[in-house]
Scaffold this active site. Structure first.
Site: not given
Ligand code: AGP
Length: 587
Positions: A2, A27, A74, A100-101, A466, A470, A473, A489, A582
């Site tokens: 947050c 955030r 968040w 935040n936490g 990677e 991208k 998400e 496989h 983020k």
């Protein structure tokens, strides 16, 4: 994660706090709230939604008073509801708190409060904080009640509280960032410097277990011991222009474009620092690279450079899995921790586990005031400026640039490594300019795919990982990256007509990976080649010049652009994908 902020000064607080949550919104953006104090009356406005949506409804800037606190959420504990939005109030309505936490012992504290007659209205952990302060104020001063409350909390927290009776702002941090901004018009407190970077460059970076009491004076102390703490004032080199969108529609494209310069800045490190880092790698018996998400992919990519250039084995471990490697750690081990935000809980946890075993830590991060910098023995700053988009783009190529140079340094060729990276950086603007029109057309062609696959071999394999991250998400299309050799496989069972498969080819792997491409094509796959040269097997081709060990830096750029345009084609916000934040500051 947050964003939290507070202000006390000569100016009206609510416009400052509204701007603060706009700047901290990267955030988290599940809900927003502000509390201000005017004529000894606290008022709180909060609701579900992002800053613009909620401000349209609640008109934050109308709130009176020159002191206040703010929050953009968040959600971790408690659903996304108006009730669970911060700020949270004590039962008597006189203490407001933003946090935040995660308070890991909140159930026990909730039980204690309920036993003492308090009713908690929300499902959050945060609501125990203002009520504990109220409870302790029955027998202690505000300051002592706050310190007592902090000592009862377990878990991670950065907190800003506002007391109606005195108009005092109180702040504290434990494993979650909190910085002060000292301006002429007042004092700011926030999760990072962005809310006040234009008001002042003078920042005080709070460290773990430090608390702030702000009224007509500023007191900083350790909340465990109660002892005052002397802090130095940092002059921040950031400017907010860097963090503004400018004439870009989204931060994501701005930050992709910036890579021409950010890769250069990343690799131009202080020579002494790089020499120190090289010698720490040389001296180590056992080197671990850890990170999460994109930062983890940078670790995987770097391990190939360690192997090809320095002939050195390194252990690459997901930070969330690192505790299972505890037995291999000694005081001769070196841990290189990658984290753009420097606040990712899994990375901090891995670093703490390592430090307990006497392991030396090198941090590679982008945020100067982050917790990771405070835990590390040496910190290499990515210097790529604020990365606001939730997706890591320029931070990824900055990490690759630094690690490539570091490995070349290990092989006694630091200057050659820097030169290689700078040559690659010089090609970035042309790649972006020349490939974007084709990529836009490709995005519109494959935007409705159920799945997109990416294959690569050697260093192009982590690039495939990677690239898949991208795409998935930001466009919510299922995407999977894997080693070309793995195709047969299992995954090849998923290939059917028109399934897009992005083939990442380099000079070194061309022969084998094109053979894989043929196998996919034979089963109807739609082959998209990212390569230095066209080939008949490609149904669609995007040119990326060959760059040797710097290939991973260049070949990710067209995929970043593709991910961006897939989101646009699907009317999604590339900067704020659903469910993401983020930095993941909870495990
Ligand atoms: C990448 O686009 C994501 N935003 C995510 O995977 C991110 O890389 C990961 O959460 C690690 O973040 P950090 O680099 O700040 O530690």
């Amino acid at each position: 994660m947050c964003g939290i902020a507070g202000y006390l000064g000569k100016r009206k607080a609510s416009p400052i706090l509204l701007d603060a949550v706009r700047r901290l919104e990267y955030r988290g953006y599940d809900s927003v709230g502000i509390a201000t104090l005017h004529e000894q009356r606290l008022s709180v406005r909060k609701a579900v939604g992002n800053v613009e949506e909620v401000d349209k409804k609640l008109h934050f800037a109308e709130m009176p008073g020159n002191v206040g606190i703010a929050h953009t959420r968040w959600a971790t504990t408690g659903k996304v509801t108006d009730e669970n939005a911060h700020p949270h109030l004590s039962n008597n309505g006189k203490i407001a708190v933003v946090h935040n936490g995660i308070i890991e012992n909140y159930q026990e504290l909730k039980g204690f409060l309920q036993k003492n007659g308090y009713t908690l209205k929300s499902q959050t952990d945060t609501e125990v904080i203002p009520n504990l302060i109220e409870h302790h104020m029955k027998r202690k001063s505000l300051k002592q009640a706050f310190l007592e409350t902090l000592r009862q909390l377990e878990g991670t927290f950065s907190i800003v509280a506002l007391d109606e009776g005195s108009g005092t702002i109180l702040g504290a941090r434990h494993n979650s960032p909190l910085v002060l901004g000292l301006a002429r018009d007042g004092t700011y407190i926030a999760s990072d410097v962005s809310p006040f970077i234009e008001a002042t460059k003078k920042a005080v970076l709070l460290e773990d277990d430090e608390a702030v009491i702000l009224d007509n004076k500023l007191e900083i102390l350790n909340f465990r011991t109660g002892k005052p703490v002397r802090k130095k004032i940092f002059l921040m080199h950031w400017n907010y222009e860097q963090a503004k969108k400018g004439d870009y529609e989204h931060f994501m494209m701005k930050e992709i474009d910036e890579q021409g310069s950010t890769i250069k800045k990343a690799v131009q490190q202080d020579a002494k620092l790089m020499k120190k880092a090289v010698s720490m790698v040389k001296k180590a018996f056992g080197v671990f690279l850890v990170g999460c998400g994109t930062s983890y992919h940078a670790c995987v990519s770097a391990s190939y450079v360690f192997s090809h250039i320095a002939k050195k084995h390194v252990n690459v471990v997901l930070a969330s899995e690192f505790e299972n490697h505890r037995e291999f750690l000694t005081n001769k081990t070196l841990l290189i921790a990658l984290s753009q935000s420097g606040e990712t809980a899994d990375v901090l946890e891995a670093v703490r586990i390592a430090k307990d075993k006497g392991v030396k830590i090198i941090a590679i991060t982008n945020v100067v005031s982050s917790t990771l910098t405070q835990l590390a023995d040496e910190t290499i700053m990515m210097n790529c400026g604020p990365e606001i988009c939730v997706l890591s783009t320029k931070s990824y190529t900055a990490q690759l640039a630094i690690l490539t140079a570091l490995v070349y340094g290990l092989a006694g060729k630091l200057e050659a490594g820097k030169k290689l990276v700078l040559q690659a950086a010089a090609k970035v603007p042309d790649i972006i300019r020349d490939s974007t029109p084709k990529i836009k057309a490709l995005a519109s062609k494959i935007k409705d795919s159920r799945s997109i696959f990416l294959i690569g071999r050697d260093m192009a394999y982590p690039s495939a990982l990677e690239g898949a991250l991208k795409i998935k998400e930001v466009s919510y299309i299922h995407a999977e990256g894997f080693a070309g050799g793995e195709l047969k496989h299992g995954t090849i069972a998923l290939i059917e007509d028109n399934v897009p498969v992005i083939v990442l080819a380099t000079e070194h792997t061309k022969k084998e990976i094109l053979a894989n491409a043929m196998e996919v094509k034979a089963r109807g796959g739609y082959i998209i080649g990212i390569n230095s040269r066209q080939d008949d097997v490609y149904d669609y081709f995007i040119e990326v010049p060959e760059a040797g060990m710097a290939n991973p830096i260049l070949m990710i750029i067209p995929i970043q652009i593709l991910a961006y345009y897939l989101a646009i084609e699907r009317n999604l916000d590339p900067d704020k994908p659903r469910n993401l934040a983020k930095s993941v500051t909870v495990k």
